[in-house]
Motif scaffolding. Structure first.
Motif, short mmCIF file in Angstrom:
data_model
loop_
_atom_site.label_atom_id
_atom_site.label_comp_id
_atom_site.label_asym_id
_atom_site.label_seq_id
_atom_site.Cartn_x
_atom_site.Cartn_y
_atom_site.Cartn_z
N ALA A 204 8.25 -14.10 37.59
CA ALA A 204 9.28 -14.13 38.52
C ALA A 204 8.82 -14.41 39.67
CB ALA A 204 9.69 -12.53 38.73
N MET A 205 10.06 -14.62 40.70
CA MET A 205 9.81 -14.72 42.04
C MET A 205 10.36 -13.57 42.68
SD MET A 205 11.46 -17.91 44.53
CE MET A 205 13.00 -17.18 44.66
N ILE A 206 9.53 -12.94 43.80
CA ILE A 206 9.84 -11.73 44.42
C ILE A 206 11.12 -11.96 45.23
CG2 ILE A 206 9.14 -9.93 46.06
CD1 ILE A 206 7.55 -10.18 43.22
N TYR A 207 11.98 -10.99 44.90
CA TYR A 207 13.40 -11.12 45.49
C TYR A 207 13.48 -10.03 46.60
CZ TYR A 207 18.50 -10.90 46.28
OH TYR A 207 19.67 -11.09 46.67
N GLN A 208 13.09 -9.03 46.39
CA GLN A 208 13.23 -7.62 47.32
C GLN A 208 12.13 -6.80 47.09
OE1 GLN A 208 16.92 -6.03 47.68
NE2 GLN A 208 16.32 -4.45 49.38
N MET A 209 11.38 -6.09 48.00
CA MET A 209 10.44 -5.09 47.61
C MET A 209 11.12 -3.66 48.50
SD MET A 209 6.83 -7.14 47.88
CE MET A 209 5.87 -5.88 46.97
N GLN A 210 10.95 -2.53 47.53
CA GLN A 210 11.08 -1.31 48.25
C GLN A 210 9.84 -0.18 47.72
OE1 GLN A 210 14.93 -0.29 46.98
NE2 GLN A 210 15.81 -1.97 47.84
N ILE A 211 8.78 -0.15 48.58
CA ILE A 211 7.61 0.34 48.08
C ILE A 211 7.49 1.72 49.17
CG2 ILE A 211 5.15 0.21 48.22
CD1 ILE A 211 6.67 -1.76 46.23
N THR A 212 7.44 2.82 48.38
CA THR A 212 7.03 4.11 48.95
C THR A 212 5.57 4.65 49.17
OG1 THR A 212 7.56 5.35 46.82
CG2 THR A 212 9.40 4.92 48.15
N HIS A 213 4.66 4.27 48.13
CA HIS A 213 3.44 4.45 47.99
C HIS A 213 2.80 3.12 47.82
CE1 HIS A 213 5.28 8.60 47.94
NE2 HIS A 213 4.23 8.90 48.73
N PRO A 216 1.03 -3.31 49.08
CA PRO A 216 1.45 -4.32 48.54
C PRO A 216 0.46 -5.66 48.65
CG PRO A 216 3.00 -3.26 50.08
CD PRO A 216 1.87 -2.47 50.19
N LEU A 217 0.40 -6.16 47.45
CA LEU A 217 -0.57 -7.48 47.47
C LEU A 217 0.45 -8.72 47.33
CD1 LEU A 217 -3.14 -6.06 45.03
CD2 LEU A 217 -3.14 -5.97 47.37
N VAL A 218 1.61 -8.74 47.35
CA VAL A 218 2.38 -9.87 47.29
C VAL A 218 3.69 -9.71 48.18
CG1 VAL A 218 1.85 -10.51 45.08
CG2 VAL A 218 3.58 -9.02 45.23
N GLY A 219 4.49 -10.67 48.67
CA GLY A 219 5.52 -10.45 49.49
C GLY A 219 6.74 -11.19 48.92
N VAL A 220 7.97 -11.02 49.48
CA VAL A 220 9.21 -11.80 49.03
C VAL A 220 8.89 -13.19 49.07
CG1 VAL A 220 11.59 -12.14 49.81
CG2 VAL A 220 10.37 -9.90 50.31
N ASN A 221 9.50 -13.84 48.15
CA ASN A 221 9.54 -15.43 47.77
C ASN A 221 8.13 -15.56 47.03
OD1 ASN A 221 12.23 -15.83 48.70
ND2 ASN A 221 11.42 -16.14 50.74
N HIS A 222 7.30 -14.84 46.76
CA HIS A 222 6.11 -15.10 46.01
C HIS A 222 6.59 -15.31 44.57
CE1 HIS A 222 2.82 -13.72 49.26
NE2 HIS A 222 3.65 -14.56 49.86
N VAL A 223 5.86 -16.27 44.07
CA VAL A 223 5.90 -16.55 42.43
C VAL A 223 4.80 -15.84 41.85
CG1 VAL A 223 5.98 -18.07 40.62
CG2 VAL A 223 7.01 -18.72 42.77
N VAL A 224 5.00 -14.66 41.14
CA VAL A 224 3.88 -13.98 40.16
C VAL A 224 4.04 -14.35 38.66
CG1 VAL A 224 4.10 -12.19 42.16
CG2 VAL A 224 5.68 -11.99 40.15
#
Length: 420
Positions: A204-213, A216-224
């Motif tokens: 996938a390609m990262i669209y949005q991240m909502q991390i509570t704990h 994070p090792l990747v960011g928005v728009n990164h392809v994983v």
């Protein structure tokens, strides 16, 4: 062989032989007197076999004696003769009837519930769950729930089981439990239990991240890639995340993924409608058997829906294994509706959207859709559709899996294609 019809089986029939020189005169008299004789067979020159109903026996007997014929009763058939024999052995007949009723009644109950295959789920928990669904020793078979429904509801309430099977064997219910495989944990793993990394379940390609704990090792728009760590369960130095404090990762990582759907949408729809006509029938039931009238039609309509209601005879809180069954037949008819190609296409798109949204879960949504191919095959519209969707691609992985999972660039040997 003597064949007897139902009316004569009720009133009785006999087969007799007549012997004498004046049989011909006897037959003339019987015809004039209106005595019906059937199946006349000459056995010898002066010997005749006849069949007649029991009620005509005595008029025939008097006429035969008048012509000095010898009479011999060869066979007796019908309920009057059976009833006479039963009266001579009334106690045996009553005992046989009582035995049949008791045996049928006992076979109409569930007398034992066996559970097999479970090691970790206690028997008491399964038995208690079965009782809440009406399955327990002493329950009537006719009141047992449908097997498919019972299996589904039990599996929903027993997360430790991967599969549950229920079958009825005579008066015994057998429940087979296939438990989920449990992985033995070391003392360190027990201490870390409940703390996870978050990894990608698909490309996938990262669209949005909502991390509570977590870290994070990747960011928005990164392809994983599938299996890549998105959020580390260790929090501390980003350069060496495995050296930080084990806090466990949690949150939602939305990724843009691609689906390809193929559907067939019919251009004719059949709809069922009730006509309003209905008819009720009542029957007796004994145990699990329904006593139906063999001379009446089973269903009064060609197309129908049947609602069945069982009403056992009840005294206080005790229900007997016999009573009445009421069946209500509702007449139905099928109406066909022809659709245009565009209408069938819209129905196919709705079906494909629903399938995709069901697959992507509660966080998912469709960004874009495109029909790649459309054709008509055998009265159906075939659609090949491409979807760009957003869904949560993060799944937990225990921290005890090893340091190798913390490499954000590590991917599986054979990564899947971006489209599904």
């Amino acid at each position: 062989m003597l064949k007897i019809s139902w009316p004569k089986a009720v009133t009785g029939q006999v087969q007799i032989t007549l012997k004498g020189e004046r049989i011909g005169q006897f037959l003339d008299y019987a015809v004039q007197a209106g005595i019906p004789l059937e199946n006349l067979v000459w056995m010898e020159e002066d010997k005749l076999s006849i069949h007649l109903a029991l009620r005509h026996f005595f008029p025939m007997y008097r006429a035969a004696k008048m012509y000095k014929l010898q009479i011999r009763i060869y066979r007796k058939l019908g309920m009057p003769f059976i009833w006479k024999r039963v009266k001579k052995r009334r106690f045996f007949a009553i005992g046989a009837i009582l035995f049949f009723l008791i045996l049928t009644s006992l076979s109409s109950f569930v007398w034992k519930v066996d559970i097999e295959g479970n090691k970790q789920v206690p028997n008491e928990q399964i038995l208690s769950l079965l009782r809440t669904h009406g399955v327990y020793p002493g329950q009537l078979k006719v009141k047992l729930p449908q097997t498919d429904t019972l299996q589904f509801e039990m599996q929903q309430k027993l997360p430790q089981a991967s599969w549950i099977g229920v079958r009825l064997e005579g008066t015994r219910i057998v429940v087979t439990v296939a438990e989920k495989r449990q992985i033995e944990q070391s003392p360190e793993q027990v201490k870390m239990e409940g703390k996870f990394h978050l990894i990608a379940k698909k490309d996938a390609m990262i669209y949005q991240m909502q991390i509570t704990h977590g870290q994070p090792l990747v960011g928005v728009n990164h392809v994983v890639k599938k299996g890549q760590v998105l959020v580390s369960g260790y929090y501390g130095n980003p350069e060496a995340p495995e050296t930080g404090e084990a806090v466990g990762a949690s949150g939602v990582v939305l990724g843009q993924v691609w689906y390809q759907s193929e559907v067939y949408a019919p251009m004719k729809l059949e709809r069922k409608e009730y006509t309003g006509a209905r008819q009720k029938k009542k029957f007796l039931f004994l145990g699990s058997y329904i006593v139906r009238n063999p001379f009446s039609k089973q269903a009064p309509f060609e197309q129908y829906e049947m609602i069945q209601e069982v009403r056992p005879i009840q005294i206080g809180s005790w229900e007997f294994p016999f009573g009445l069954v009421e069946e209500e037949y509702l007449e139905m008819k099928n109406n066909q509706e022809k659709l245009s190609e565009d209408q069938a296409t819209l129905n196919g798109l709705d079906q494909a959207r629903a399938d995709v949204l069901r697959a992507v879960g509660k966080h998912g949504k469709i960004l874009e859709e495109k029909i790649l191919h459309r054709s008509i095959e055998n009265g159906k519209v075939y659609l090949k559709i491409h979807f760009d969707v957003i869904e949560n691609i993060a799944v937990p992985e225990p921290l005890t899996q090893g340091d190798g999972t913390l490499d954000p660039t590590k991917t599986p040997a054979n990564p899947p294609q971006p489209s599904e």
